[in-house]
Design an enzyme around this catalytic site. Structure first.
Site, PDB file in Angstrom:
ATOM      1  N   MET A 339       0.822  -0.927  -0.112  1.00  0.00           N
ATOM      2  CA  MET A 339       0.160  -0.132  -0.085  1.00  0.00           C
ATOM      3  C   MET A 339       0.748   1.222   0.039  1.00  0.00           C
ATOM      4  SD  MET A 339      -3.058   1.209   2.489  1.00  0.00           S
ATOM      5  CE  MET A 339      -3.986  -0.217   2.197  1.00  0.00           C
ATOM      6  N   TRP A 342       2.491   1.723  -3.487  1.00  0.00           N
ATOM      7  CA  TRP A 342       1.340   2.061  -4.453  1.00  0.00           C
ATOM      8  C   TRP A 342       1.129   3.552  -4.280  1.00  0.00           C
ATOM      9  CZ3 TRP A 342      -3.682   3.965  -2.695  1.00  0.00           C
ATOM     10  CH2 TRP A 342      -4.430   4.513  -3.822  1.00  0.00           C
ATOM     11  N   HIS A 343       1.210   4.300  -3.207  1.00  0.00           N
ATOM     12  CA  HIS A 343       1.007   5.630  -3.081  1.00  0.00           C
ATOM     13  C   HIS A 343       2.061   6.389  -3.772  1.00  0.00           C
ATOM     14  CE1 HIS A 343      -2.019   4.866   0.130  1.00  0.00           C
ATOM     15  NE2 HIS A 343      -2.437   5.916  -0.490  1.00  0.00           N
ATOM     16  N   GLY A 344       3.267   5.798  -3.712  1.00  0.00           N
ATOM     17  CA  GLY A 344       4.366   6.383  -4.383  1.00  0.00           C
ATOM     18  C   GLY A 344       5.876   5.759  -3.734  1.00  0.00           C
TER      19      GLY A 344
END
Length: 414
Positions: A339, A342-344
């Site tokens: 997660m 995924w955000h960066g």
């Protein structure tokens, strides 16, 4: 048709809703009389998608088209393999299909971290993450045998469903298809209209009033004050302004995103589609696990169902970790690391993921201890309110990490 005189990005300003609601009128009238105007709905969605990717965003629109062709080939090739009589259920083919489906999103996440000017073309497009999540979900449920057939037209509408394309909520194909295949009764649709209007006005309150107040009015002032004052501790400027920033940013993030999600759900209900809610009073959570069952729920449940649970079952089947407590802890670490990535690909997103994994692991230890000593640990109104208060502090600290503000305060971390 040129609407460049206003921002046509989804739910970006009040004026945008005038054009959106006018375009919804034929759909509303049709559903009121028990008819779903599928052709008009398709034209309506394509028109507003075109306006999103019009002008300077045209290359993103081209990327979206190429992406859809690519994902359709993968999904329907795997569907044909799974439904062909006598074909073995080989795990490597399923793994390959999932990897190929995720590959464009992974490439985008990496390429956007490259120095400016390094990549000579536009990468990605608005909503690539959420379309990818939908596509992977369908591949996984096809493998499970839950989805045995996919209608190409319905599937395209599912992936490109206009109200939710940019930032969710993330729907499930079978649930969407059930709504899309039929028109609701007049009584049901009148209830839908009532909920749609309620969510629409609640969204205006959240995003354009409270979100503006916390994000546009307060946050910049507090940010500047925090950067200008405070004592340096290990290179990090600390002051009460940082604490204020933590709470204000948390409020801004919630009201802005919850407002957007309410808009998406409201427009879906106008269209007779019951898109699931994304937030359920997250700040009354009694522990961090309860928080993730209330915050950005469709994303949380997607990660739970398609990463946490599947890795756990795989590890149990292969006997990678025999101790179930250790297995759940490893699964949490994997889940929140993914997660975070995924955000960066930025340090504070990774730390944010590790922070929440650690918080849930500690929470599980506490819950097991509490069950074992339930006769000795008091449970009353005060302890319940204290649990809510403590959880809120843990959540806000996580949001401070997520904001990246600490990287501005910490010299050398830009």
């Amino acid at each position: 048709m040129n609407f460049n005189f206003i921002n046509m990005q989804p739910y970006s300003n009040p004026q945008y809703f005038i054009y959106l609601l006018l375009a919804l009128v034929p759909i509303i009238v049709g559903l009121y009389y028990g008819k779903r105007l599928k052709t008009y709905e398709a034209i309506f969605s394509l028109l507003f998608l075109f306006l999103i990717f019009d002008g300077d965003h045209w290359q993103e629109g081209v990327n979206l088209i190429l992406y859809l062709v690519y994902e359709f080939i993968i999904t329907f090739a795997y569907l044909r393999y799974r439904t062909k009589k006598g074909s073995p259920n080989k795990s490597w083919i399923f793994n390959l299909a999932v990897i190929l489906a995720i590959l464009p999103l992974t490439a985008v996440k990496i390429l956007i971290q490259m120095p400016k000017g390094t990549v000579p073309f536009v990468v990605g497009f608005l909503g690539i993450s959420y379309i990818t999540f939908k596509n992977v979900q369908v591949i996984m449920e096809t493998r499970d045998g839950v989805i045995k057939e996919i209608d190409p037209g319905t599937y395209a509408r599912f992936l490109l469903f206009f109200p939710t394309i940019s930032s969710g909520p993330i729907d499930r194909y079978r649930r969407f298809k059930q709504d899309f295949d039929k028109a609701p009764s007049r009584e049901q649709y009148l209830d839908d209209l009532q909920m749609a209007v309620r969510y629409l006005f609640q969204g205006f309150l959240y995003k354009f009033i409270l979100g503006w107040f916390f994000g546009t009015y307060l946050l910049p002032k507090i940010s500047i004050a925090g950067l200008a004052t405070g004592n340096a501790v290990g290179g990090l400027k600390l002051s009460w302004w940082v604490v204020a920033y933590m709470y204000v940013y948390t409020m801004y993030l919630f009201f802005d995103f919850a407002g957007y999600s309410l808009f998406a759900v409201a427009i879906s209900y106008f269209m007779g589609i019951h898109t699931p809610m994304n937030f359920n009073k997250p700040f009354i959570s009694k522990n961090i696990k309860d928080f993730w069952n209330r915050w950005h729920m469709t994303l949380s449940f997607w990660f739970r169902d398609y990463i946490y649970m599947r890795f756990t079952f795989f590890a149990m089947k292969k006997k990678l970790i025999k101790n179930r407590i250790r297995l759940s802890q490893v699964s949490y670490l994997l889940l929140f690391l993914i997660m975070g990535f995924w955000h960066g690909l930025t340090w504070y997103y990774i730390v944010y993921g590790l922070y929440h994994a650690t918080a849930i692991i500690i929470n599980d230890y506490w819950l097991r201890f509490k069950r074992k000593h339930k006769d000795k640990i008091p449970s009353n109104r005060f302890t319940q309110w204290f649990a809510i208060f403590l959880t809120f502090q843990v959540v806000c600290l996580g949001m401070l990490i997520f904001s990246g503000y600490l990287s501005q305060l910490w010299f050398g971390w830009k």
